[in-house]
Write a protein that holds these residues in place. Structure first.
Motif, PDB file in Angstrom:
ATOM      1  N   ASN A  28      49.026  26.471  51.187  1.00  0.00           N
ATOM      2  CA  ASN A  28      49.928  27.400  50.202  1.00  0.00           C
ATOM      3  C   ASN A  28      50.962  27.016  49.745  1.00  0.00           C
ATOM      4  OD1 ASN A  28      50.174  27.939  53.435  1.00  0.00           O
ATOM      5  ND2 ASN A  28      52.001  28.047  52.470  1.00  0.00           N
ATOM      6  N   ASP A  29      50.704  27.871  48.364  1.00  0.00           N
ATOM      7  CA  ASP A  29      52.334  28.101  47.553  1.00  0.00           C
ATOM      8  C   ASP A  29      52.761  26.079  47.474  1.00  0.00           C
ATOM      9  OD1 ASP A  29      53.501  30.305  48.025  1.00  0.00           O
ATOM     10  OD2 ASP A  29      52.902  30.188  49.981  1.00  0.00           O
ATOM     11  N   PHE A  30      51.253  25.885  46.885  1.00  0.00           N
ATOM     12  CA  PHE A  30      51.759  24.163  46.438  1.00  0.00           C
ATOM     13  C   PHE A  30      52.737  24.318  46.125  1.00  0.00           C
ATOM     14  CE2 PHE A  30      50.072  20.083  44.282  1.00  0.00           C
ATOM     15  CZ  PHE A  30      49.771  19.275  45.375  1.00  0.00           C
ATOM     16  N   HIS A  31      52.703  24.896  44.097  1.00  0.00           N
ATOM     17  CA  HIS A  31      53.669  25.218  43.136  1.00  0.00           C
ATOM     18  C   HIS A  31      53.830  23.736  42.237  1.00  0.00           C
ATOM     19  CE1 HIS A  31      54.532  28.878  43.673  1.00  0.00           C
ATOM     20  NE2 HIS A  31      54.863  29.077  44.924  1.00  0.00           N
ATOM     21  N   ALA A  32      52.998  23.507  42.050  1.00  0.00           N
ATOM     22  CA  ALA A  32      52.415  21.833  41.589  1.00  0.00           C
ATOM     23  C   ALA A  32      53.474  20.837  41.575  1.00  0.00           C
ATOM     24  CB  ALA A  32      52.890  21.894  39.848  1.00  0.00           C
ATOM     25  N   ARG A  33      53.082  20.856  43.132  1.00  0.00           N
ATOM     26  CA  ARG A  33      53.999  19.062  43.997  1.00  0.00           C
ATOM     27  C   ARG A  33      53.533  18.363  43.673  1.00  0.00           C
ATOM     28  NH1 ARG A  33      57.868  23.017  43.961  1.00  0.00           N
ATOM     29  NH2 ARG A  33      59.773  22.376  44.712  1.00  0.00           N
ATOM     30  N   PHE A  34      52.508  17.761  42.842  1.00  0.00           N
ATOM     31  CA  PHE A  34      51.670  16.637  42.569  1.00  0.00           C
ATOM     32  C   PHE A  34      52.218  15.326  43.353  1.00  0.00           C
ATOM     33  CE2 PHE A  34      50.285  19.852  39.661  1.00  0.00           C
ATOM     34  CZ  PHE A  34      48.806  20.400  39.900  1.00  0.00           C
ATOM     35  N   GLU A  35      53.510  15.973  43.437  1.00  0.00           N
ATOM     36  CA  GLU A  35      53.779  14.119  43.323  1.00  0.00           C
ATOM     37  C   GLU A  35      55.023  14.547  44.604  1.00  0.00           C
ATOM     38  OE1 GLU A  35      55.466  11.374  39.344  1.00  0.00           O
ATOM     39  OE2 GLU A  35      56.755  13.323  40.427  1.00  0.00           O
ATOM     40  N   PRO A  36      55.004  13.375  45.720  1.00  0.00           N
ATOM     41  CA  PRO A  36      55.916  13.543  46.597  1.00  0.00           C
ATOM     42  C   PRO A  36      57.255  14.578  46.936  1.00  0.00           C
ATOM     43  CG  PRO A  36      54.681  11.266  46.025  1.00  0.00           C
ATOM     44  CD  PRO A  36      54.684  11.825  45.268  1.00  0.00           C
ATOM     45  N   ILE A  37      57.764  15.140  47.204  1.00  0.00           N
ATOM     46  CA  ILE A  37      59.215  15.909  47.979  1.00  0.00           C
ATOM     47  C   ILE A  37      59.910  15.597  48.475  1.00  0.00           C
ATOM     48  CG2 ILE A  37      57.846  17.891  46.794  1.00  0.00           C
ATOM     49  CD1 ILE A  37      58.186  19.253  49.495  1.00  0.00           C
ATOM     50  N   SER A  38      61.389  15.570  48.446  1.00  0.00           N
ATOM     51  CA  SER A  38      62.382  15.471  48.544  1.00  0.00           C
ATOM     52  C   SER A  38      62.656  16.139  49.855  1.00  0.00           C
ATOM     53  CB  SER A  38      63.535  14.808  47.806  1.00  0.00           C
ATOM     54  OG  SER A  38      63.728  16.580  47.701  1.00  0.00           O
TER      55      SER A  38
ATOM     56  N   VAL B 264      40.688  25.531  52.086  1.00  0.00           N
ATOM     57  CA  VAL B 264      40.906  26.826  52.115  1.00  0.00           C
ATOM     58  C   VAL B 264      42.632  26.828  51.239  1.00  0.00           C
ATOM     59  CG1 VAL B 264      38.962  27.964  52.969  1.00  0.00           C
ATOM     60  CG2 VAL B 264      41.137  27.800  53.354  1.00  0.00           C
ATOM     61  N   ASP B 265      42.461  27.934  50.102  1.00  0.00           N
ATOM     62  CA  ASP B 265      43.409  27.895  49.893  1.00  0.00           C
ATOM     63  C   ASP B 265      44.295  29.119  49.364  1.00  0.00           C
ATOM     64  OD1 ASP B 265      46.603  25.866  48.643  1.00  0.00           O
ATOM     65  OD2 ASP B 265      46.152  27.761  47.197  1.00  0.00           O
ATOM     66  N   GLY B 266      45.503  29.345  49.991  1.00  0.00           N
ATOM     67  CA  GLY B 266      46.378  30.332  50.458  1.00  0.00           C
ATOM     68  C   GLY B 266      47.159  31.089  48.991  1.00  0.00           C
ATOM     69  N   GLY B 267      47.062  30.428  47.379  1.00  0.00           N
ATOM     70  CA  GLY B 267      46.913  30.753  46.449  1.00  0.00           C
ATOM     71  C   GLY B 267      48.970  30.289  46.493  1.00  0.00           C
ATOM     72  N   ASP B 268      49.336  30.510  44.914  1.00  0.00           N
ATOM     73  CA  ASP B 268      50.231  29.727  43.817  1.00  0.00           C
ATOM     74  C   ASP B 268      49.995  27.455  43.818  1.00  0.00           C
ATOM     75  OD1 ASP B 268      51.334  32.356  43.427  1.00  0.00           O
ATOM     76  OD2 ASP B 268      53.515  31.575  44.934  1.00  0.00           O
TER      77      ASP B 268
ATOM     78  N   TYR C 266      54.411  23.411  48.692  1.00  0.00           N
ATOM     79  CA  TYR C 266      55.350  22.579  48.052  1.00  0.00           C
ATOM     80  C   TYR C 266      54.066  21.281  48.960  1.00  0.00           C
ATOM     81  CZ  TYR C 266      58.781  25.600  47.782  1.00  0.00           C
ATOM     82  OH  TYR C 266      59.619  26.646  47.413  1.00  0.00           O
ATOM     83  N   GLY C 267      52.725  21.348  49.775  1.00  0.00           N
ATOM     84  CA  GLY C 267      52.075  20.513  50.201  1.00  0.00           C
ATOM     85  C   GLY C 267      52.640  19.101  51.323  1.00  0.00           C
ATOM     86  N   LYS C 268      53.341  20.488  51.922  1.00  0.00           N
ATOM     87  CA  LYS C 268      54.608  19.477  53.166  1.00  0.00           C
ATOM     88  C   LYS C 268      53.627  19.805  54.248  1.00  0.00           C
ATOM     89  CE  LYS C 268      59.058  18.853  54.279  1.00  0.00           C
ATOM     90  NZ  LYS C 268      60.931  19.418  54.529  1.00  0.00           N
ATOM     91  N   PHE C 269      52.684  20.717  54.764  1.00  0.00           N
ATOM     92  CA  PHE C 269      51.910  20.480  55.659  1.00  0.00           C
ATOM     93  C   PHE C 269      50.552  20.337  55.371  1.00  0.00           C
ATOM     94  CE2 PHE C 269      56.796  21.896  56.934  1.00  0.00           C
ATOM     95  CZ  PHE C 269      56.348  20.754  58.397  1.00  0.00           C
TER      96      PHE C 269
END
Length: 518
Positions: free
Chosen positions: A30-40, A80-84, A270-273
């Motif tokens: 959920n709330d991935f927000h275009a974080r296709f690259e790794p984040i800090s 599945v995805d919870g949006g954003d 943000y794809g962190k989990f």
């Protein structure tokens, strides 16, 4: 009505007669927000050096691996995805929904709900995204019949089959999406409880007895939906960026959170989990067991090489903008949502100060920035334009206008009215100070409002600067929609902030008590 059976009751049931159990693994984001690259660790961009050192999280290439490994642990899984999925980095600014669609198709999603940010660029971009994905996109609590782009495309619910069983999926989006985004005038949003129950009843009448709500309504609303509906087995949440966990000391609640018969899950942002919920149903569709834990997508998760190469290719057009060093900061500028949606935050002060400085020569006295428009922190050292755009990704422009002191107070009341929910309307300000008391009812929480060192005069007209989203009623700021002498077409807020940082470099972040809680 379906029942959640205790482990002992379920054991007694299965030992007594040959009832068939149905096991399902629900993988979710959920709330991935275009974080296709790794984040800090700040949820912002992560350097190649830090990534190589194993200090980064998430990214599409690691998600491919984590999802493949999770599917291998289960012989019956859905994703599945919870949006954003939309908005948050230059990838969205440049590609809109096309890269999100490509990556979600690659990952093999089975369904998602519409988040409020899926409407940031109107129904047109959402429709283009829906045409590009090969899974259903859902939204139950809205009437899209008058919006030609979505009327025959956007369903309230759907039924998928997995492991020989039918599973009902229902979408849910924030009831105030018209205030949070730009869905246009043809769509109306409605109460989530009634919308969900209506779809549950319809699906149940069709013989579907396993029902999952994909909800972008926030953890608190999900608990209300669970308490006030019947027949919902699982709610996969989003919007509040809540980490639900049984092991993480920063968790907002247990994973899953049980409300009556319903299991609620959410996996931060943000794809962190990657959320991994394992559920068991009996033959009548009763949920007999629900357990799991979000998986941290850290440096220990290997990147899928093909996906990493594709993201690197997609990043090439962005590099010149992103890598341009525009300023330097002496310390981390904190812009986390926990601060900027609840209290004075250093990033809020920077942005509001930058806005006010840009237009002060026009006689503007007050700056107001919604905390929800602040999307990340910036770490100490050199500041790139990419980092600034990660903080301020919405391409908002400066808006100047005139309103009375009475209207300013009403705006501040709106800003703190949903403080308990961590709503994005919380006001970060410059040129003024105020106090608020959340023990009082919404609408009567603001006090001690000062402008330029003097108490605000309710009858006096003040010149204000904000962003065009807030000025046009976003985040509940309807009182600004009819403001006098409004001009919404100033410079981009990210550019204004970057230039202010450069002028005051190396910038020293600060808070000074301009917002105080009683």
């Amino acid at each position: 009505m379906k029942r959640f059976l205790t482990a002992s009751a379920a054991l007694a049931l299965t030992s007594g007669m040959a009832a068939a159990e149905y096991n399902l693994t629900i993988l979710h984001t959920n709330d991935f927000h275009a974080r296709f690259e790794p984040i800090s660790k700040y949820d912002s961009g992560c350097s190649a050096e830090d990534d190589a050192a194993g200090e980064c999280f998430g990214g599409s290439a690691r998600l491919v691996t984590a999802i493949a490994e999770a599917r291998a642990r289960s012989d019956n899984a859905i994703l599945v995805d919870g949006g954003d999925q939309f908005q948050g980095t230059l990838f969205y600014t440049y590609y809109k929904g096309t890269l999100a669609a490509e990556m979600m198709n690659k990952l093999g999603y089975d369904g998602m709900t519409v988040g409020n940010h899926e409407f940031d660029d109107g129904p047109e971009v959402l429709r283009g995204f829906m045409d590009a994905v090969n899974f259903p996109v859902l939204m139950s609590n809205a009437d899209v019949s008058r919006e030609p782009l979505l009327a025959d495309k956007l369903a309230k619910s759907t039924v998928i089959e997995r492991g020989g069983e039918k599973i009902g999926l229902i979408g849910l989006t924030p009831e105030d999406t018209d205030e949070l985004a730009s869905p246009g005038d043809n769509i109306t949003f409605s109460d989530p409880v009634a919308a969900v129950q209506g779809e549950v009843d319809r699906l149940t009448a069709e013989g579907v007895n396993k029902i999952i709500v994909l909800s972008h309504s926030g953890y608190r609303t999900d608990q209300r939906v669970a308490a006030e509906t019947s027949g919902v087995d699982v709610i996969v949440g989003g919007h509040s960026n809540s980490l639900l966990s049984n092991t993480n000391d920063r968790a907002e609640g247990p994973y899953p959170t049980m409300v009556g018969d319903t299991a609620i899950v959410q996996a931060y942002a943000y794809g962190k989990f990657l959320g991994e919920l394992n559920v068991t149903f009996d033959d009548d569709g009763n949920l007999t067991d629900a357990k799991g834990e979000p998986i941290l997508i850290d440096g220990q998760v290997a990147k899928d090489a093909e996906t990493a190469a594709r993201i690197a290719e997609a990043a090439k057009p962005l590099e010149e903008i992103r890598n341009k060093v525009v300023a330097e900061t002496a310390a981390e500028i904190v812009g986390v949502r926990e601060d900027c949606r609840a209290r004075e935050c250093a990033m809020g002060n920077l942005i509001a100060d930058a806005m006010l400085a840009r237009v002060k020569d026009q006689g503007v006295q007050i700056a107001i920035q919604n905390g929800g428009g602040i999307r990340a922190s910036i770490d100490a050292g050199k500041v790139t334009m990419g980092e600034v755009l990660t903080v301020l990704p919405f391409q908002n422009t400066l808006s100047t206008f005139e309103v009375t002191g009475e209207t300013i107070i009403a705006a501040l009341e709106n800003g703190v009215s949903q403080h308990e929910e961590g709503a994005g309307r919380f006001p970060q300000v410059a040129g003024m100070s105020f106090a608020f008391d959340v023990s009082k009812p919404a609408g009567s929480r603001i006090s001690d409002v000062m402008v330029g060192g003097a108490a605000i005069d309710p009858a006096k007209v003040y010149a204000v600067v904000s962003n065009n989203y807030v000025r046009n009623g976003g985040d509940g700021y309807d009182m600004f929609k009819t403001a006098a002498n409004a001009y919404d077409f100033g410079p981009d807020l990210a550019d204004v902030t970057a230039e202010f940082l450069a002028e005051h470099g190396p910038y020293t972040p600060y808070t000074d008590g301009r917002i105080s809680a009683k």
